[in-house]
Motif scaffolding. Structure first.
Motif, PDB file in Angstrom:
ATOM      1  N   THR A 206       0.824  -1.211   0.000  1.00  0.00           N
ATOM      2  CA  THR A 206       0.000   0.000   0.000  1.00  0.00           C
ATOM      3  C   THR A 206       0.856   1.258   0.000  1.00  0.00           C
ATOM      4  OG1 THR A 206      -1.697  -1.191   1.245  1.00  0.00           O
ATOM      5  CG2 THR A 206      -1.880   1.201   1.182  1.00  0.00           C
ATOM      6  N   ALA A 207       1.929   1.256   0.790  1.00  0.00           N
ATOM      7  CA  ALA A 207       2.751   2.464   0.904  1.00  0.00           C
ATOM      8  C   ALA A 207       3.383   2.864  -0.432  1.00  0.00           C
ATOM      9  CB  ALA A 207       3.814   2.280   1.982  1.00  0.00           C
ATOM     10  N   PRO A 208       4.098   1.954  -1.130  1.00  0.00           N
ATOM     11  CA  PRO A 208       4.651   2.380  -2.420  1.00  0.00           C
ATOM     12  C   PRO A 208       3.567   2.703  -3.446  1.00  0.00           C
ATOM     13  CG  PRO A 208       5.057   0.037  -2.037  1.00  0.00           C
ATOM     14  CD  PRO A 208       4.581   0.604  -0.750  1.00  0.00           C
ATOM     15  N   LEU A 209       2.430   1.985  -3.398  1.00  0.00           N
ATOM     16  CA  LEU A 209       1.345   2.299  -4.339  1.00  0.00           C
ATOM     17  C   LEU A 209       0.733   3.674  -4.072  1.00  0.00           C
ATOM     18  CD1 LEU A 209      -0.510  -1.135  -4.630  1.00  0.00           C
ATOM     19  CD2 LEU A 209       0.861   0.013  -6.378  1.00  0.00           C
ATOM     20  N   MET A 210       0.942   4.181  -2.863  1.00  0.00           N
ATOM     21  CA  MET A 210       0.443   5.526  -2.541  1.00  0.00           C
ATOM     22  C   MET A 210       1.102   6.595  -3.409  1.00  0.00           C
ATOM     23  SD  MET A 210      -1.923   5.946  -0.280  1.00  0.00           S
ATOM     24  CE  MET A 210      -2.781   5.084   1.056  1.00  0.00           C
ATOM     25  N   LEU A 211       2.229   6.265  -4.004  1.00  0.00           N
ATOM     26  CA  LEU A 211       2.885   7.228  -4.892  1.00  0.00           C
ATOM     27  C   LEU A 211       1.981   7.544  -6.079  1.00  0.00           C
ATOM     28  CD1 LEU A 211       5.488   8.838  -5.220  1.00  0.00           C
ATOM     29  CD2 LEU A 211       6.445   6.929  -6.511  1.00  0.00           C
ATOM     30  N   VAL A 212       1.297   6.526  -6.603  1.00  0.00           N
ATOM     31  CA  VAL A 212       0.339   6.740  -7.702  1.00  0.00           C
ATOM     32  C   VAL A 212      -0.864   7.543  -7.184  1.00  0.00           C
ATOM     33  CG1 VAL A 212      -1.133   5.612  -9.409  1.00  0.00           C
ATOM     34  CG2 VAL A 212       1.050   4.576  -8.755  1.00  0.00           C
TER      35      VAL A 212
END
Length: 557
Positions: A212-218
């Motif tokens: 979830t954390a890295p996907l929050m970049l999108v």
């Protein structure tokens, strides 16, 4: 790519998402107070803290610190969905629902989850069996999510989904105006929802890794486009929603819906047909559509356009507020008064021309008639000349009264506290001098009674009524009495009764006044009663007619 490089990329992406969320938070701070902005700030703060906490957690192998960071990340996820739902409600003009008991239950879920997460070591209602399970060189962990923990995650996803549905509704209802912004924000909820779902259900080759954390970049990138790239909070659906509730589409006059920046965000069919060119479509500054600013319209209350677009309009304003009283814009309605203004101008010109010519020509007629009356030898011709002179004098009197009333009509009412006895005494003195054969008396009770009224209008009103009573008397020595009664307090109701000893005023003349217009079959003999009636209306008074051995006219002011 080596495992270490993959791990580093995940940590960097998490930190980048946190930094991007903080940047958006700073941008949104300038928009605080606008519909939905404060709630989205809460969502962005949750995202920023979550990504930072999880990014740091991936680098920490101390069990206690790692567990604390996991609790912080869990709590942030729990708050993201409710914050997004509150944003969707407020942004689309449903902010009143946020203050209902139902939303109180929604807000209670993340608060309770935060308390349970902080005390999880005591009861284990959120997760159990927390242990390190490193992957890609990161301090990833595995644990068994308990029912409340799963419920809290799913609840956050569900509330975010409802918020997205509200934005989808705005797109469907209001067309392309909010399409780009709302679509970007809706899509931004997909990556974190997918990340939470994959982790919660253990899907994928590395279930211990919370993507979830890295996907929050999108997520942050899409939100940045919505807020910074398209200026999402400069217009919002709440403006149009409030306009719809005022009956926008039911109005046949041109209607313009403005946001708080004086941009036209919606028009009805009549306004589109008459004022919008093919190259102009909402949102557009009001000045580019009508050629004037909202401030100018408010100041003048009127809009005059060239012949190409058509005439003169009276302007009406309605402030638009959301259910909690916050301003979301305004609605401007234009009422076409072109024909009325033109008719008024035409009547004004005719009135002045006729009055001027009537006065001049009747003076000539009257002068020659009086000359004939004194010089001709034939008694019949002398009588005829006298009749002509009398008729001419009556016409001249009508012209003068019309001019007098025209002045009254154009005069703004200027109320002041007047001693009634002074006003009545002046009228009696003037009429007694003009009709020395008449007996005109008055009484005022109490003697010091005062009335708040325009002195000139009140004087013209009483003067015309007393004159009307004297000139229409059949008796050689007409009598008129004026009785004024009122309370001792200033600004109280005043009753003025005017009695004469004349025959009853014809009913058709009274009906003419009540009808408010003259017709070919029903018209008064003079203008005096009309002037009195109009003056009474201007003073916001009432006029009643009775007969009791003479006419009794009662004014209540």
């Amino acid at each position: 790519m080596t495992p270490g490089a993959v791990g580093l990329a995940i940590v960097v992406a998490s930190f980048a998402a946190s930094g991007g969320a903080l940047y958006l938070l700073q941008y949104l701070y300038r928009q605080r107070g606008k519909s939905g902005a404060n709630w989205f700030m809460g969502n962005m703060a949750s995202v920023a803290v979550f990504c930072l906490a999880y990014g740091v957690a991936l680098l920490v192998f101390d069990p206690t610190v790692r567990l604390v960071l996991a609790v912080v990340a869990f709590v942030c996820v729990c708050f993201m969905g409710p914050f997004f739902l509150a944003f969707g409600l407020d942004y689309t003009g449903r902010g009143n629902l946020i203050r209902t008991p139902l939303f109180g239950i929604v807000a209670a879920v993340p608060v309770l989850s935060a308390v349970l997460a902080a005390t999880n070591r005591v009861h284990g209602l959120i997760w159990t069996e927390f242990q390190f399970d490193p992957v890609f060189g990161l301090a990833t962990a595995t644990y068994t999510v308990q029912p409340w923990g799963a419920f809290a995650f799913l609840f956050s996803i569900a509330t975010a989904g409802v918020g997205s549905l509200l934005l989808i509704g705005a797109i469907l209802s209001y067309g392309p105006l909010y399409r780009r912004e709302a679509t970007a924000v809706i899509l931004s909820t997909v990556p974190p929802s997918v990340g939470v779902s994959l982790w919660l259900f253990g899907v994928g080759p590395v279930p211990q890794l919370h993507l979830t954390a890295p996907l929050m970049l999108v997520h942050v990138a899409l939100d940045a486009y919505a807020f910074v790239g398209t200026h999402m909070f400069e217009t919002n659906p709440a403006t149009q929603r409030m306009a719809e509730q005022t009956g926008l589409d039911s109005l046949s006059d041109p209607v313009f819906v403005l946001d708080t920046n004086e941009q036209v965000v919606r028009v009805n069919g009549r306004a589109e047909e008459r004022f919008l060119s093919p190259s102009t479509s909402p949102p557009a500054p009001l000045e580019s559509v009508l050629g004037v600013t909202l401030g100018t319209l408010r100041e003048t209350g009127e809009l005059t356009l060239g012949a190409e677009r058509g005439g003169t309009f009276a302007v009406s304003f309605t402030d638009l507020t959301d259910p909690v009283g916050e301003s979301v814009g305004s609605m401007v309605v234009l009422y076409d008064v072109t024909e009325e203004r033109e008719r008024g101008q035409q009547l004004g010109v005719l009135n002045r021309v006729l009055r001027h010519n009537l006065r001049n020509e009747t003076m000539v007629i009257s002068g020659y008639a009086e000359l004939l009356e004194t010089t001709v030898d034939d008694p019949t011709q002398a009588i005829q000349a006298g009749t002509i002179a009398a008729a001419s004098d009556r016409l001249q009197s009508i012209a003068e009264k019309a001019g007098e009333f025209d002045d009254i009509r154009e005069r703004g009412v200027q109320p002041e506290l007047l001693p009634v006895e002074h006003v009545v005494a002046q009228v009696v003195e003037t009429r007694s001098a003009a009709h020395d054969d008449a007996t005109i008396t008055y009484t005022v009770e109490p003697a010091d009674h005062r009335i708040r009224a325009d002195r000139r209008i009140l004087s013209v009103l009483l003067d015309n009524l007393v004159e009307n009573a004297t000139i229409h008397a059949d008796a050689a020595e007409p009598t008129v009495s004026i009785a004024v009664t009122g309370a001792a307090e200033a600004d109280s109701e005043t009753r003025i009764e005017i009695r004469d000893s004349n025959d009853r005023i014809p009913e058709h003349e009274i009906e003419t006044l009540r009808a408010g217009e003259e017709t070919s079959l029903q018209h008064g003999q003079g203008i005096g009663l009309w002037i009195a009636y109009w003056c009474t209306r201007k003073l916001r008074g009432d006029m009643r007619f009775e007969y009791d051995d003479g006419n009794v006219l009662t004014l209540t002011i």
